[in-house]
Write a protein that holds these residues in place. Structure first.
Motif, PDB file in Angstrom:
ATOM      1  N   GLN A  39       2.393 -12.885  -4.437  1.00  0.00           N
ATOM      2  CA  GLN A  39       2.511 -13.372  -3.269  1.00  0.00           C
ATOM      3  C   GLN A  39       3.587 -12.788  -2.412  1.00  0.00           C
ATOM      4  O   GLN A  39       3.910 -13.146  -1.478  1.00  0.00           O
ATOM      5  CB  GLN A  39       2.722 -14.883  -3.547  1.00  0.00           C
ATOM      6  N   SER A  40       3.966 -11.637  -3.073  1.00  0.00           N
ATOM      7  CA  SER A  40       5.060 -10.824  -2.408  1.00  0.00           C
ATOM      8  C   SER A  40       4.543  -9.303  -2.466  1.00  0.00           C
ATOM      9  O   SER A  40       4.570  -8.857  -3.791  1.00  0.00           O
ATOM     10  CB  SER A  40       6.300 -10.977  -3.004  1.00  0.00           C
ATOM     11  N   ALA A  41       4.825  -8.516  -1.571  1.00  0.00           N
ATOM     12  CA  ALA A  41       4.309  -6.864  -1.569  1.00  0.00           C
ATOM     13  C   ALA A  41       5.683  -6.355  -2.194  1.00  0.00           C
ATOM     14  O   ALA A  41       5.140  -5.528  -2.989  1.00  0.00           O
ATOM     15  CB  ALA A  41       4.292  -6.704  -0.092  1.00  0.00           C
ATOM     16  N   PRO A  42       6.661  -6.719  -1.942  1.00  0.00           N
ATOM     17  CA  PRO A  42       7.884  -6.173  -2.843  1.00  0.00           C
ATOM     18  C   PRO A  42       7.707  -6.031  -4.177  1.00  0.00           C
ATOM     19  O   PRO A  42       7.963  -4.897  -5.099  1.00  0.00           O
ATOM     20  CB  PRO A  42       9.203  -6.610  -2.086  1.00  0.00           C
ATOM     21  N   PRO A  65       5.510 -11.963   4.883  1.00  0.00           N
ATOM     22  CA  PRO A  65       6.877 -11.813   5.487  1.00  0.00           C
ATOM     23  C   PRO A  65       7.441 -10.863   4.457  1.00  0.00           C
ATOM     24  O   PRO A  65       7.047 -10.387   3.570  1.00  0.00           O
ATOM     25  CB  PRO A  65       7.585 -13.304   4.978  1.00  0.00           C
ATOM     26  N   LEU A  66       8.631 -10.354   4.663  1.00  0.00           N
ATOM     27  CA  LEU A  66       9.390  -9.332   4.082  1.00  0.00           C
ATOM     28  C   LEU A  66       8.730  -7.949   4.071  1.00  0.00           C
ATOM     29  O   LEU A  66       9.285  -6.962   4.479  1.00  0.00           O
ATOM     30  CB  LEU A  66       9.651  -9.738   2.366  1.00  0.00           C
ATOM     31  N   MET A  67       7.622  -7.916   3.585  1.00  0.00           N
ATOM     32  CA  MET A  67       6.759  -6.505   3.711  1.00  0.00           C
ATOM     33  C   MET A  67       5.214  -7.171   4.233  1.00  0.00           C
ATOM     34  O   MET A  67       4.716  -7.436   3.367  1.00  0.00           O
ATOM     35  CB  MET A  67       6.938  -5.616   2.246  1.00  0.00           C
ATOM     36  N   ASP A  68       4.983  -6.294   5.291  1.00  0.00           N
ATOM     37  CA  ASP A  68       3.698  -6.554   5.625  1.00  0.00           C
ATOM     38  C   ASP A  68       2.770  -5.659   4.883  1.00  0.00           C
ATOM     39  O   ASP A  68       3.261  -4.553   4.326  1.00  0.00           O
ATOM     40  CB  ASP A  68       3.548  -6.761   7.120  1.00  0.00           C
ATOM     41  N   GLY A  69       1.345  -5.577   5.194  1.00  0.00           N
ATOM     42  CA  GLY A  69       0.494  -4.597   4.523  1.00  0.00           C
ATOM     43  C   GLY A  69       0.700  -3.322   4.835  1.00  0.00           C
ATOM     44  O   GLY A  69       0.663  -2.447   4.048  1.00  0.00           O
ATOM     45  N   PHE A  70       1.142  -2.947   6.047  1.00  0.00           N
ATOM     46  CA  PHE A  70       1.348  -1.604   6.354  1.00  0.00           C
ATOM     47  C   PHE A  70       2.610  -0.908   5.786  1.00  0.00           C
ATOM     48  O   PHE A  70       2.554   0.076   5.474  1.00  0.00           O
ATOM     49  CB  PHE A  70       1.352  -1.514   7.955  1.00  0.00           C
ATOM     50  N   ALA A  71       3.541  -1.734   5.755  1.00  0.00           N
ATOM     51  CA  ALA A  71       4.920  -1.398   4.995  1.00  0.00           C
ATOM     52  C   ALA A  71       4.418  -1.098   3.507  1.00  0.00           C
ATOM     53  O   ALA A  71       5.198  -0.213   2.668  1.00  0.00           O
ATOM     54  CB  ALA A  71       5.977  -2.450   5.112  1.00  0.00           C
ATOM     55  N   PHE A  72       3.784  -2.078   3.005  1.00  0.00           N
ATOM     56  CA  PHE A  72       3.300  -1.887   1.528  1.00  0.00           C
ATOM     57  C   PHE A  72       2.761  -0.593   1.534  1.00  0.00           C
ATOM     58  O   PHE A  72       3.113   0.274   0.404  1.00  0.00           O
ATOM     59  CB  PHE A  72       2.266  -3.032   1.201  1.00  0.00           C
ATOM     60  N   LEU A  73       1.822  -0.265   2.437  1.00  0.00           N
ATOM     61  CA  LEU A  73       1.202   1.072   2.279  1.00  0.00           C
ATOM     62  C   LEU A  73       2.122   2.125   2.215  1.00  0.00           C
ATOM     63  O   LEU A  73       2.106   3.285   1.745  1.00  0.00           O
ATOM     64  CB  LEU A  73       0.091   1.005   3.281  1.00  0.00           C
ATOM     65  N   ASP A  74       3.244   2.128   3.123  1.00  0.00           N
ATOM     66  CA  ASP A  74       4.139   3.087   3.208  1.00  0.00           C
ATOM     67  C   ASP A  74       4.983   3.305   2.031  1.00  0.00           C
ATOM     68  O   ASP A  74       5.476   4.445   1.561  1.00  0.00           O
ATOM     69  CB  ASP A  74       5.157   2.780   4.577  1.00  0.00           C
ATOM     70  N   GLU A  75       5.290   2.233   1.269  1.00  0.00           N
ATOM     71  CA  GLU A  75       5.879   2.273   0.037  1.00  0.00           C
ATOM     72  C   GLU A  75       5.102   2.811  -1.233  1.00  0.00           C
ATOM     73  O   GLU A  75       5.453   3.550  -2.097  1.00  0.00           O
ATOM     74  CB  GLU A  75       6.449   0.844  -0.405  1.00  0.00           C
ATOM     75  N   TYR A  76       3.764   2.211  -1.074  1.00  0.00           N
ATOM     76  CA  TYR A  76       2.618   3.004  -1.979  1.00  0.00           C
ATOM     77  C   TYR A  76       2.689   4.307  -1.818  1.00  0.00           C
ATOM     78  O   TYR A  76       2.374   4.935  -2.881  1.00  0.00           O
ATOM     79  CB  TYR A  76       1.262   2.035  -1.660  1.00  0.00           C
ATOM     80  N   ASP A  77       2.765   4.996  -0.674  1.00  0.00           N
ATOM     81  CA  ASP A  77       2.366   6.311  -0.299  1.00  0.00           C
ATOM     82  C   ASP A  77       3.692   7.180  -1.150  1.00  0.00           C
ATOM     83  O   ASP A  77       3.461   8.371  -1.813  1.00  0.00           O
ATOM     84  CB  ASP A  77       2.812   6.675   0.927  1.00  0.00           C
ATOM     85  N   LYS A  78       4.691   6.717  -1.479  1.00  0.00           N
ATOM     86  CA  LYS A  78       5.992   7.139  -2.005  1.00  0.00           C
ATOM     87  C   LYS A  78       5.791   7.130  -3.663  1.00  0.00           C
ATOM     88  O   LYS A  78       6.659   7.715  -4.397  1.00  0.00           O
ATOM     89  CB  LYS A  78       7.139   6.351  -1.622  1.00  0.00           C
ATOM     90  N   LEU A  79       4.697   6.064  -4.185  1.00  0.00           N
ATOM     91  CA  LEU A  79       4.815   6.025  -5.472  1.00  0.00           C
ATOM     92  C   LEU A  79       4.153   7.120  -6.243  1.00  0.00           C
ATOM     93  O   LEU A  79       3.224   7.682  -5.678  1.00  0.00           O
ATOM     94  CB  LEU A  79       3.997   4.645  -5.929  1.00  0.00           C
ATOM     95  N   VAL A  80       4.539   7.248  -7.536  1.00  0.00           N
ATOM     96  CA  VAL A  80       3.876   8.419  -8.474  1.00  0.00           C
ATOM     97  C   VAL A  80       3.359   7.716  -9.359  1.00  0.00           C
ATOM     98  O   VAL A  80       4.100   7.107 -10.431  1.00  0.00           O
ATOM     99  CB  VAL A  80       4.938   9.178  -8.899  1.00  0.00           C
ATOM    100  N   ILE A  81       1.895   7.442  -9.168  1.00  0.00           N
ATOM    101  CA  ILE A  81       1.205   6.580 -10.263  1.00  0.00           C
ATOM    102  C   ILE A  81      -0.161   7.417 -10.719  1.00  0.00           C
ATOM    103  O   ILE A  81      -0.543   7.988  -9.991  1.00  0.00           O
ATOM    104  CB  ILE A  81       1.057   5.394 -10.006  1.00  0.00           C
ATOM    105  N   ASP A  82      -0.274   7.249 -11.779  1.00  0.00           N
ATOM    106  CA  ASP A  82      -1.649   7.755 -12.669  1.00  0.00           C
ATOM    107  C   ASP A  82      -2.966   7.609 -11.784  1.00  0.00           C
ATOM    108  O   ASP A  82      -2.950   6.264 -11.308  1.00  0.00           O
ATOM    109  CB  ASP A  82      -1.817   7.575 -13.949  1.00  0.00           C
ATOM    110  N   HIS A  83      -3.752   8.457 -11.459  1.00  0.00           N
ATOM    111  CA  HIS A  83      -5.028   7.869 -10.860  1.00  0.00           C
ATOM    112  C   HIS A  83      -4.758   7.302  -9.394  1.00  0.00           C
ATOM    113  O   HIS A  83      -5.837   6.607  -8.969  1.00  0.00           O
ATOM    114  CB  HIS A  83      -5.856   7.247 -11.980  1.00  0.00           C
ATOM    115  N   LYS A  84      -3.994   7.660  -8.904  1.00  0.00           N
ATOM    116  CA  LYS A  84      -3.613   6.849  -7.414  1.00  0.00           C
ATOM    117  C   LYS A  84      -5.097   7.152  -6.451  1.00  0.00           C
ATOM    118  O   LYS A  84      -5.231   6.099  -5.711  1.00  0.00           O
ATOM    119  CB  LYS A  84      -2.227   7.571  -6.812  1.00  0.00           C
ATOM    120  N   GLN A  85      -5.398   8.174  -6.674  1.00  0.00           N
ATOM    121  CA  GLN A  85      -6.463   8.748  -5.714  1.00  0.00           C
ATOM    122  C   GLN A  85      -7.677   8.089  -6.203  1.00  0.00           C
ATOM    123  O   GLN A  85      -8.638   7.663  -5.092  1.00  0.00           O
ATOM    124  CB  GLN A  85      -6.812  10.370  -5.671  1.00  0.00           C
TER     125      GLN A  85
END
Length: 128
Positions: A39-42, A65-85
């Motif tokens: 229930q929380s993007a962070p 609240p706290l982090m909307d979907g677009f802010a989530f995507l900005d943070e997601y972009d910074k993540l280094v995770i397997d098979h992200k693509q």
């Protein structure tokens, strides 16, 4: 859908009722072996960062609240995770704002913009 389409589906939405309804539709549509709800993007970002979850597909709300979907995507972009693509992200929203739709279609991570509530017909199209 006869067999499960995905192994793990991540649902990120701050609204308990929307999560309940979406989860029931995903379960009845046999969409994924496991459905994880945040229930929380962070919190979802932290779980991805800590590799607690490795989703095949993410349903992401825009207005939170706290982090909307677009802010989530900005943070997601910074993540280094397997098979992200390979992770499919669907923007799941009740928003009728054309700016939200345009921004979601321009984001490299968004596979599709879907209006709430999700339907079995939409799920079947996603599983093709």
């Amino acid at each position: 859908m006869e067999s499960k389409c995905y192994n793990l589906c991540l649902l990120i939405d701050d609204n308990f009722i929307d999560n309940f309804v979406t989860r029931k539709i995903l379960e009845s549509g046999n969409f994924a072996k496991e459905i994880v709800v945040y229930q929380s993007a962070p919190e979802a970002i932290q779980a991805l960062k800590d590799k607690k979850i490795v989703p095949d597909v993410i349903f992401l709300d825009i207005r939170m609240p706290l982090m909307d979907g677009f802010a989530f995507l900005d943070e997601y972009d910074k993540l280094v995770i397997d098979h992200k693509q390979d992770i499919k992200i669907f923007m799941l929203s009740s928003s009728l704002d054309p700016v939200d739709f345009r921004l979601s279609t321009q984001n490299k991570y968004i596979t599709q913009f879907i209006h709430k509530p999700i339907t079995h017909k939409v799920l079947e199209a996603i599983c093709i």
